[in-house]
Design a protein around this motif. Structure first.
Motif, PDB file in Angstrom:
ATOM      1  N   LEU A 158      78.609  71.589   6.167  1.00  0.00           N
ATOM      2  CA  LEU A 158      79.892  71.057   6.458  1.00  0.00           C
ATOM      3  C   LEU A 158      81.168  72.055   6.315  1.00  0.00           C
ATOM      4  O   LEU A 158      81.107  72.534   5.179  1.00  0.00           O
ATOM      5  N   GLY A 159      82.007  71.724   7.116  1.00  0.00           N
ATOM      6  CA  GLY A 159      83.237  72.832   7.109  1.00  0.00           C
ATOM      7  C   GLY A 159      84.284  71.990   6.282  1.00  0.00           C
ATOM      8  O   GLY A 159      84.236  70.860   5.426  1.00  0.00           O
ATOM      9  N   ARG A 160      85.527  72.687   6.313  1.00  0.00           N
ATOM     10  CA  ARG A 160      86.727  72.016   5.753  1.00  0.00           C
ATOM     11  C   ARG A 160      87.529  71.218   6.506  1.00  0.00           C
ATOM     12  O   ARG A 160      87.564  71.401   7.681  1.00  0.00           O
ATOM     13  N   GLY A 161      88.394  70.235   5.751  1.00  0.00           N
ATOM     14  CA  GLY A 161      89.430  69.512   6.440  1.00  0.00           C
ATOM     15  C   GLY A 161      89.036  68.575   7.521  1.00  0.00           C
ATOM     16  O   GLY A 161      89.350  68.277   8.402  1.00  0.00           O
ATOM     17  N   ARG A 162      87.599  67.802   7.179  1.00  0.00           N
ATOM     18  CA  ARG A 162      86.908  66.994   7.976  1.00  0.00           C
ATOM     19  C   ARG A 162      86.784  65.681   7.214  1.00  0.00           C
ATOM     20  O   ARG A 162      86.715  65.437   5.902  1.00  0.00           O
ATOM     21  N   GLN A 176      88.575  69.398  -3.284  1.00  0.00           N
ATOM     22  CA  GLN A 176      88.143  70.029  -2.055  1.00  0.00           C
ATOM     23  C   GLN A 176      86.930  69.251  -1.258  1.00  0.00           C
ATOM     24  O   GLN A 176      86.765  69.175   0.035  1.00  0.00           O
ATOM     25  N   LEU A 177      86.266  68.592  -2.089  1.00  0.00           N
ATOM     26  CA  LEU A 177      85.090  67.686  -1.428  1.00  0.00           C
ATOM     27  C   LEU A 177      85.150  66.349  -2.292  1.00  0.00           C
ATOM     28  O   LEU A 177      84.941  66.178  -3.392  1.00  0.00           O
ATOM     29  N   ILE A 231      91.018  49.819   1.522  1.00  0.00           N
ATOM     30  CA  ILE A 231      90.426  50.785   0.743  1.00  0.00           C
ATOM     31  C   ILE A 231      90.525  52.095   1.649  1.00  0.00           C
ATOM     32  O   ILE A 231      90.713  53.286   1.198  1.00  0.00           O
ATOM     33  N   LEU A 232      90.168  51.901   3.078  1.00  0.00           N
ATOM     34  CA  LEU A 232      90.191  53.079   4.095  1.00  0.00           C
ATOM     35  C   LEU A 232      91.364  53.800   3.997  1.00  0.00           C
ATOM     36  O   LEU A 232      91.563  54.873   4.041  1.00  0.00           O
ATOM     37  N   GLY A 233      92.594  52.573   4.017  1.00  0.00           N
ATOM     38  CA  GLY A 233      94.059  53.109   4.036  1.00  0.00           C
ATOM     39  C   GLY A 233      94.259  54.097   2.738  1.00  0.00           C
ATOM     40  O   GLY A 233      94.783  55.175   2.892  1.00  0.00           O
ATOM     41  N   THR A 234      93.712  53.465   1.782  1.00  0.00           N
ATOM     42  CA  THR A 234      93.925  54.333   0.384  1.00  0.00           C
ATOM     43  C   THR A 234      93.300  55.586   0.337  1.00  0.00           C
ATOM     44  O   THR A 234      93.951  56.759   0.061  1.00  0.00           O
ATOM     45  N   ILE A 235      92.256  55.606   0.986  1.00  0.00           N
ATOM     46  CA  ILE A 235      91.430  57.139   1.148  1.00  0.00           C
ATOM     47  C   ILE A 235      92.155  57.988   2.408  1.00  0.00           C
ATOM     48  O   ILE A 235      92.489  59.217   1.795  1.00  0.00           O
ATOM     49  N   GLU A 270      94.208  67.054   2.596  1.00  0.00           N
ATOM     50  CA  GLU A 270      93.892  67.183   3.746  1.00  0.00           C
ATOM     51  C   GLU A 270      93.186  68.492   4.056  1.00  0.00           C
ATOM     52  O   GLU A 270      92.602  68.641   5.169  1.00  0.00           O
ATOM     53  N   SER A 271      93.340  69.461   3.212  1.00  0.00           N
ATOM     54  CA  SER A 271      92.346  70.770   3.362  1.00  0.00           C
ATOM     55  C   SER A 271      90.924  70.716   3.026  1.00  0.00           C
ATOM     56  O   SER A 271      90.291  71.333   2.895  1.00  0.00           O
ATOM     57  N   GLY A 272      90.891  69.498   2.307  1.00  0.00           N
ATOM     58  CA  GLY A 272      89.555  69.235   1.845  1.00  0.00           C
ATOM     59  C   GLY A 272      88.645  68.426   2.806  1.00  0.00           C
ATOM     60  O   GLY A 272      89.201  68.055   3.927  1.00  0.00           O
TER      61      GLY A 272
END
Lengths: 264, 241
Positions: free
Chosen positions: B28-32, B148-149, B167-171, B177-179
């Motif tokens: 897994l990469g970053r920012g996804r 970061q994760l 909940i999704l909105g809160t997340i 965003e770089s995590g």
């Protein structure tokens, strides 16, 4: 990080004992005044004294039962139960988690012992002058036995350390048993109990094979020492013995938490 | 900083005779925002727990930001478990203190404002809170970190559809965003619109890992539709009904 862990474990200790410690001291104080009722002058006074004493003894017993439950629960629920999800995801090392639980457990026990001893002083109808007399009596006793005050003071500290070491060994034995029980995927609590018996047997056998010769060697060394030095040496050998067993239990527990943790 | 945030190599986990993860290879990469998708018992929780160090793999290796699981990886992972993990006698503010003490990326001010928007009174004892409110407190703890994760194990499983959006909105409004957010669920239709990537887990193995756009383009259907097709219950599992 260790200091922070200790802070939170001490908070849960205060939460657990916050009521019972002051209650024990308060009941001791009540007994100090009701105790006079036992002189037989009035039936009411006698009954009150009897009840107050009964409640006081019950509270003291409860305090030590709570202490043992506290030790087991803080480890089992705190590290191997649901709270473990929080503790084991904190950026700390497993040894710090175990050490913090252990230190808090020993502190809680020592504080309970202190409360118990303190409560006896509270009950006894003694004033400051009586207390001073007691100390000067002890002083004279030591002089009579040809023991210097420094030896007596150091000796007291040594005995306290030995007490702490003994509690630590006992608690680490419980920790190891719970950690060993955790290695099983089913019936973990029951397996912890079985593991506790297993650890007891193992340490006795190990003690007979390994520690016996060491013990007799040290014994012969101590035999040559008399008086205070003999006492100091004996206590320190005992502390060292407890420390060695503690280290074995600690290492086993830490290894399981570090390499074999499976919170399912 | 490592380019890959998560690397799992031949990751296997067995519980006695039962295999929960069977040689998972995953990068897994970053920012996804990554959906870890699979039916119950497919190994989602096991994988997440291994990443945060609550389970030890039977075989294989895990690296998070290039490091094996340990105090460092734990300091950069924010984990939302599938259960309550705190002592009941505490208040939410006590937990904020604890998180602020242990995680340098915890933002207390943000936690307080998230409580306000979620309708949580942080000075209340957790004991007096409803199950749903406790879950919100846990979500606040996890999302008020600039991690970061983020490992979110079934964050929307036990709540009603209206609360799911909340909940999704809160997340989405709070994650770093770089995590990377790894979110496990079997309720795909609710989260498909927010995902960048999807990982399909079936019987402890990764059967598909791609971007959501690529999946839609290649398969000509939504991730939810593809999921239903792949994981359609067989007749003997009740699929005929």
């Amino acid at each position: 990080m260790f200091g922070k862990l200790l802070k939170y474990d001490c908070r849960s200790m205060l939460k657990q004992f916050g009521f019972i410690w002051p209650a024990a001291l308060a009941l001791a104080l009540i007994n100090r005044f009701t105790l006079g009722g036992l002189d037989g002058s009035s039936a009411v006074g006698e009954t009150a004294a009897g009840i107050a004493m009964l409640v006081y003894v019950a509270i003291l017993m409860a305090m030590f039962v709570i202490a043992v439950i506290f030790v087991i629960q803080r480890f089992y629920k705190g590290l191997l139960g649901d709270e473990g999800y929080l503790m084991h995801t904190l950026p700390v090392k497993p040894w710090q988690l175990v050490a913090s639980k252990l230190l808090t457990a020993v502190l809680a026990t020592m504080a309970s012992v202190l409360v118990a001893v303190g409560s006896i002083f509270l009950i006894a109808p003694m004033g400051w002058s009586d207390l001073m007399n007691l100390f000067s009596f002890l002083g004279r006793l030591f002089t009579h036995w040809n023991i210097q005050a420094t030896h007596a003071a150091v000796g007291t500290v040594e005995v306290i350390l030995l007490m702490m070491a003994s509690f630590a060994v006992g608690y680490l034995e419980l920790y190891l048993a719970m950690a060993l029980g955790h290695l099983f995927s089913k019936h973990r609590a029951a397996m912890s109990f079985v593991a506790f018996i297993g650890v007891q047997v193992a340490i006795r056998i190990l003690g007979n094979i390994v520690l016996q010769p060491v013990d007799s060697l040290l014994g012969s060394l101590v035999e040559g020492l008399h008086g205070p030095s003999g006492f100091h040496a004996t206590v320190w050998i005992a502390i060292a013995g407890e420390a060695v067993v503690s280290a074995i239990y600690f290492a086993g527990t830490e290894y399981i938490l570090r390499r074999r943790l499976n919170l399912e | 900083m490592n380019d890959l945030l998560v690397t799992c190599t031949a990751l296997t986990k067995r519980y006695g005779r039962k295999t929960a993860l069977a040689g998972v290879n995953l990068e897994l990469g970053r920012g996804r925002i990554v959906g870890l998708l699979g039916p119950n018992g497919s190994g989602k929780t096991t994988l997440i727990k291994i990443l945060c160090g609550l389970l030890q793999p039977s075989e294989g290796a895990v690296l998070v930001d290039g490091a094996p699981v340990g105090p460092y990886t734990k300091s950069i992972i924010s984990y939302l478990p599938d259960r309550m993990y705190f002592a009941d006698w505490m208040k939410a503010t006590d937990l904020f203190d604890l998180f602020a003490d242990f995680y340098s990326d915890f933002d207390r001010t943000r936690a307080m404002s998230m409580c306000a928007s979620l309708g949580v009174t942080p000075s209340d004892r957790l004991k007096s809170m409803s199950k749903g409110t406790k879950e919100k407190v846990q979500l606040v703890l996890v999302m008020a970190r600039k991690a970061q994760l983020y490992l979110l194990d079934e964050p929307i499983a036990g709540v009603d559809p209206a609360a799911r959006d909340f909940i999704l909105g809160t997340i989405l409004t709070n994650y770093n965003e770089s995590g990377t957010v790894l979110l496990s669920t079997h309720l795909i239709s609710d989260i498909e619109k927010v995902l960048d990537e999807a990982v399909f887990l079936k019987d402890g193995a990764v059967t598909l890992h791609d971007t959501v756009d690529a999946i839609r383009e290649r398969e000509g259907k939504s991730v939810d539709a593809l999921f239903r097709e792949i994981f359609r219950a067989h007749d003997f599992e009740g699929g005929a009904f």
